[in-house]
Design a protein around this motif. Sequence first.
Motif, PDB file in Angstrom:
ATOM      1  N   GLN A 144      19.050  -2.528  21.604  1.00 11.66           N
ATOM      2  CA  GLN A 144      17.714  -2.533  22.193  1.00 11.66           C
ATOM      3  C   GLN A 144      16.661  -2.230  21.121  1.00 11.66           C
ATOM      4  N   ARG A 145      15.567  -2.982  21.146  1.00 10.95           N
ATOM      5  CA  ARG A 145      14.487  -2.727  20.196  1.00 10.95           C
ATOM      6  C   ARG A 145      13.750  -1.461  20.609  1.00 10.95           C
ATOM      7  N   LEU A 146      13.626  -0.529  19.653  1.00 12.68           N
ATOM      8  CA  LEU A 146      12.980   0.751  19.921  1.00 12.68           C
ATOM      9  C   LEU A 146      11.533   0.785  19.457  1.00 12.68           C
ATOM     10  N   ALA A 147      11.237   0.092  18.368  1.00 14.78           N
ATOM     11  CA  ALA A 147       9.877   0.090  17.820  1.00 14.78           C
ATOM     12  C   ALA A 147       9.767  -1.026  16.805  1.00 14.78           C
ATOM     13  N   GLU A 148       8.523  -1.403  16.489  1.00 13.89           N
ATOM     14  CA  GLU A 148       8.289  -2.350  15.418  1.00 13.89           C
ATOM     15  C   GLU A 148       6.976  -2.024  14.723  1.00 13.89           C
ATOM     16  N   PHE A 149       6.935  -2.279  13.408  1.00 15.34           N
ATOM     17  CA  PHE A 149       5.757  -2.009  12.607  1.00 15.34           C
ATOM     18  C   PHE A 149       5.446  -3.265  11.797  1.00 15.34           C
ATOM     19  N   GLU A 150       4.239  -3.781  11.908  1.00 12.19           N
ATOM     20  CA  GLU A 150       3.851  -4.963  11.159  1.00 12.19           C
ATOM     21  C   GLU A 150       3.173  -4.530   9.857  1.00 12.19           C
ATOM     22  N   LEU A 151       3.762  -4.901   8.735  1.00 14.16           N
ATOM     23  CA  LEU A 151       3.225  -4.513   7.435  1.00 14.16           C
ATOM     24  C   LEU A 151       2.534  -5.668   6.718  1.00 14.16           C
ATOM     25  N   LYS A 152       2.620  -6.873   7.267  1.00 17.69           N
ATOM     26  CA  LYS A 152       1.921  -8.044   6.735  1.00 17.69           C
ATOM     27  C   LYS A 152       2.197  -8.240   5.251  1.00 17.69           C
ATOM     28  N   SER A 153       3.476  -8.257   4.906  1.00 17.41           N
ATOM     29  CA  SER A 153       3.912  -8.517   3.545  1.00 17.41           C
ATOM     30  C   SER A 153       5.303  -9.127   3.604  1.00 17.41           C
ATOM     31  N   ASP A 154       5.748  -9.692   2.497  1.00 17.20           N
ATOM     32  CA  ASP A 154       7.089 -10.245   2.401  1.00 17.20           C
ATOM     33  C   ASP A 154       8.030  -9.091   2.071  1.00 17.20           C
ATOM     34  N   LEU A 155       8.771  -8.616   3.061  1.00 16.24           N
ATOM     35  CA  LEU A 155       9.564  -7.399   2.921  1.00 16.24           C
ATOM     36  C   LEU A 155      10.977  -7.730   2.450  1.00 16.24           C
ATOM     37  N   LEU A 156      11.467  -6.948   1.481  1.00 11.34           N
ATOM     38  CA  LEU A 156      12.760  -7.230   0.863  1.00 11.34           C
ATOM     39  C   LEU A 156      13.805  -6.151   1.103  1.00 11.34           C
ATOM     40  N   SER A 157      13.386  -4.899   1.246  1.00 13.51           N
ATOM     41  CA  SER A 157      14.361  -3.813   1.282  1.00 13.51           C
ATOM     42  C   SER A 157      13.876  -2.676   2.173  1.00 13.51           C
ATOM     43  N   VAL A 158      14.829  -1.940   2.731  1.00 15.17           N
ATOM     44  CA  VAL A 158      14.506  -0.821   3.611  1.00 15.17           C
ATOM     45  C   VAL A 158      15.616   0.214   3.508  1.00 15.17           C
ATOM     46  N   CYS A 159      15.244   1.491   3.541  1.00 15.74           N
ATOM     47  CA  CYS A 159      16.262   2.553   3.616  1.00 15.74           C
ATOM     48  C   CYS A 159      15.649   3.804   4.220  1.00 15.74           C
ATOM     49  N   PHE A 160      16.478   4.562   4.919  1.00 10.16           N
ATOM     50  CA  PHE A 160      16.062   5.826   5.526  1.00 10.16           C
ATOM     51  C   PHE A 160      16.124   6.962   4.508  1.00 10.16           C
ATOM     52  N   ALA A 161      15.230   7.937   4.644  1.00 10.75           N
ATOM     53  CA  ALA A 161      15.424   9.225   3.995  1.00 10.75           C
ATOM     54  C   ALA A 161      16.594   9.919   4.678  1.00 10.75           C
ATOM     55  N   HIS A 162      17.177  10.910   4.014  1.00 11.60           N
ATOM     56  CA  HIS A 162      18.384  11.541   4.559  1.00 11.60           C
ATOM     57  C   HIS A 162      18.153  12.225   5.903  1.00 11.60           C
ATOM     58  N   ASP A 163      16.942  12.713   6.126  1.00 12.36           N
ATOM     59  CA  ASP A 163      16.686  13.405   7.388  1.00 12.36           C
ATOM     60  C   ASP A 163      16.420  12.440   8.538  1.00 12.36           C
ATOM     61  N   GLY A 164      16.314  11.147   8.252  1.00 12.02           N
ATOM     62  CA  GLY A 164      16.070  10.148   9.288  1.00 12.02           C
ATOM     63  C   GLY A 164      14.660  10.143   9.840  1.00 12.02           C
ATOM     64  N   LYS A 165      13.789  10.998   9.288  1.00  9.79           N
ATOM     65  CA  LYS A 165      12.426  11.111   9.812  1.00  9.79           C
ATOM     66  C   LYS A 165      11.435  10.192   9.109  1.00  9.79           C
ATOM     67  N   THR A 166      11.825   9.638   7.964  1.00  6.74           N
ATOM     68  CA  THR A 166      10.970   8.690   7.258  1.00  6.74           C
ATOM     69  C   THR A 166      11.796   7.507   6.801  1.00  6.74           C
ATOM     70  N   LEU A 167      11.086   6.418   6.541  1.00  6.71           N
ATOM     71  CA  LEU A 167      11.695   5.149   6.190  1.00  6.71           C
ATOM     72  C   LEU A 167      10.948   4.573   4.994  1.00  6.71           C
ATOM     73  N   PHE A 168      11.683   4.080   4.005  1.00  5.16           N
ATOM     74  CA  PHE A 168      11.083   3.444   2.842  1.00  5.16           C
ATOM     75  C   PHE A 168      11.252   1.931   2.958  1.00  5.16           C
ATOM     76  N   VAL A 169      10.163   1.191   2.697  1.00  7.91           N
ATOM     77  CA  VAL A 169      10.184  -0.263   2.816  1.00  7.91           C
ATOM     78  C   VAL A 169       9.591  -0.866   1.556  1.00  7.91           C
ATOM     79  N   GLY A 170      10.350  -1.740   0.874  1.00  2.00           N
ATOM     80  CA  GLY A 170       9.888  -2.371  -0.348  1.00  2.00           C
ATOM     81  C   GLY A 170       9.547  -3.832  -0.138  1.00  2.00           C
ATOM     82  N   ASP A 171       8.527  -4.325  -0.847  1.00  2.00           N
ATOM     83  CA  ASP A 171       8.102  -5.707  -0.644  1.00  2.00           C
ATOM     84  C   ASP A 171       8.134  -6.520  -1.940  1.00  2.00           C
ATOM     85  N   LEU A 172       7.757  -7.795  -1.824  1.00  2.25           N
ATOM     86  CA  LEU A 172       7.759  -8.726  -2.947  1.00  2.25           C
ATOM     87  C   LEU A 172       6.838  -8.276  -4.067  1.00  2.25           C
ATOM     88  N   PHE A 173       5.781  -7.556  -3.749  1.00  2.00           N
ATOM     89  CA  PHE A 173       4.726  -7.253  -4.706  1.00  2.00           C
ATOM     90  C   PHE A 173       4.927  -5.931  -5.440  1.00  2.00           C
TER      91      PHE A 173
END
Length: 354
Positions: A144-173
């Motif tokens: 089930q989809r819980l949430a979505e965030f539009e960042l308006k970029s070409d996204l390449l990578s994603v990973c959680f911080a260890h505490d699960g409270k933050t998320l890192f997202v890397g893009d083409l630029f």
Amino acid sequence: MTTQLPKKDAPANAPKELGKPLTPPVQVSRVRFSPDGKLLVAACFDGTVRRWDVSGKEPAELPAISGHNGWVGSLAYPHEALYSVDSWGRLTASHPRAKEPGLWSVENAHDGWARCVSVAACGSEVATCGKDGFVRLWHPETGQRLAEFELKSDLLSVCFAHDGKTLFVGDLFGVVRELEVPSGKLVRTIEAKELFKLDRIQDVGGVKTLMVSGDGKTLFVAGAEPKSGGFVQCVPLLIAFDRSGKRLSQYKGANDNEGYVTDLAWHPDGYVIGTTSGQPGQGKFFFWKPGDAAAFVTGGKHPNCHSVALAPKGDVMAVSATNANSSGNGRVKGTGGDYPANNSPIQLWTVPKA
């Protein structure tokens, strides 16, 4: 293989090959071990996830897991369930040890290429990002989809911080955004813009992979410093940031034929294992201690290494590469025949203790 040994805090011996490579008949984009290290899985270009039992003296191949349409490009295997995404935008959950491994699937998790998948350490959410510019959170048991965030970029990578409270997202630029979970609020922006080049032929580069150190204090942002947009020649580049976004140190490859840093693994002894892939057919694995000026081990028998997976005990790694003397896929001019298909040998290596 070349090595640079010994050095303070470096392994006492170079990695050694464990038997012959596994030889799946297709190209592999990612390899990962199961949480107990007894199973090795590989994301493949034919829409399958292949698997091997590596608990015995010799690896034993098991039936492949189907369910994807496009290239399977990213895997997350933190617990019993395995999550995978493909180039057609599908997200799939499976249980690799089961006879019928399929659990659930979301056909249109992203509009177009789903680039990366990550799972919170506590298992509370699955995160994906895609070329469509969205980050989405999913329920790990139901899809089930819980949430979505539009960042308006070409996204390449994603990973959680260890505490699960933050998320890192890397893009083409070369930009990494840190987001709160589950609100999606922007915490900070981290820039590594040398990972991108605006070129008259094509834009190249980007944050190819992200990783957080074992103690959760360091974020590793990896890709390459591109030289051109035509032949995509670039120097591998890995940058370490602290959690406030301050640059700490970096690893840079030797030349612009080594290509991109394609994958990363964190060794519990406090160093990074990475792989590189570039033109024309060069690539390697490297061991790097954050803060050092250079890698203390470099090597690799096969050209163009696409992925590295570290077994939970830290004593064995798997590296997927490209078959030697590969000639691409397509028609041989004037003969009516086919070029030999590229494939990805997967070599198991020892990883000495530091």
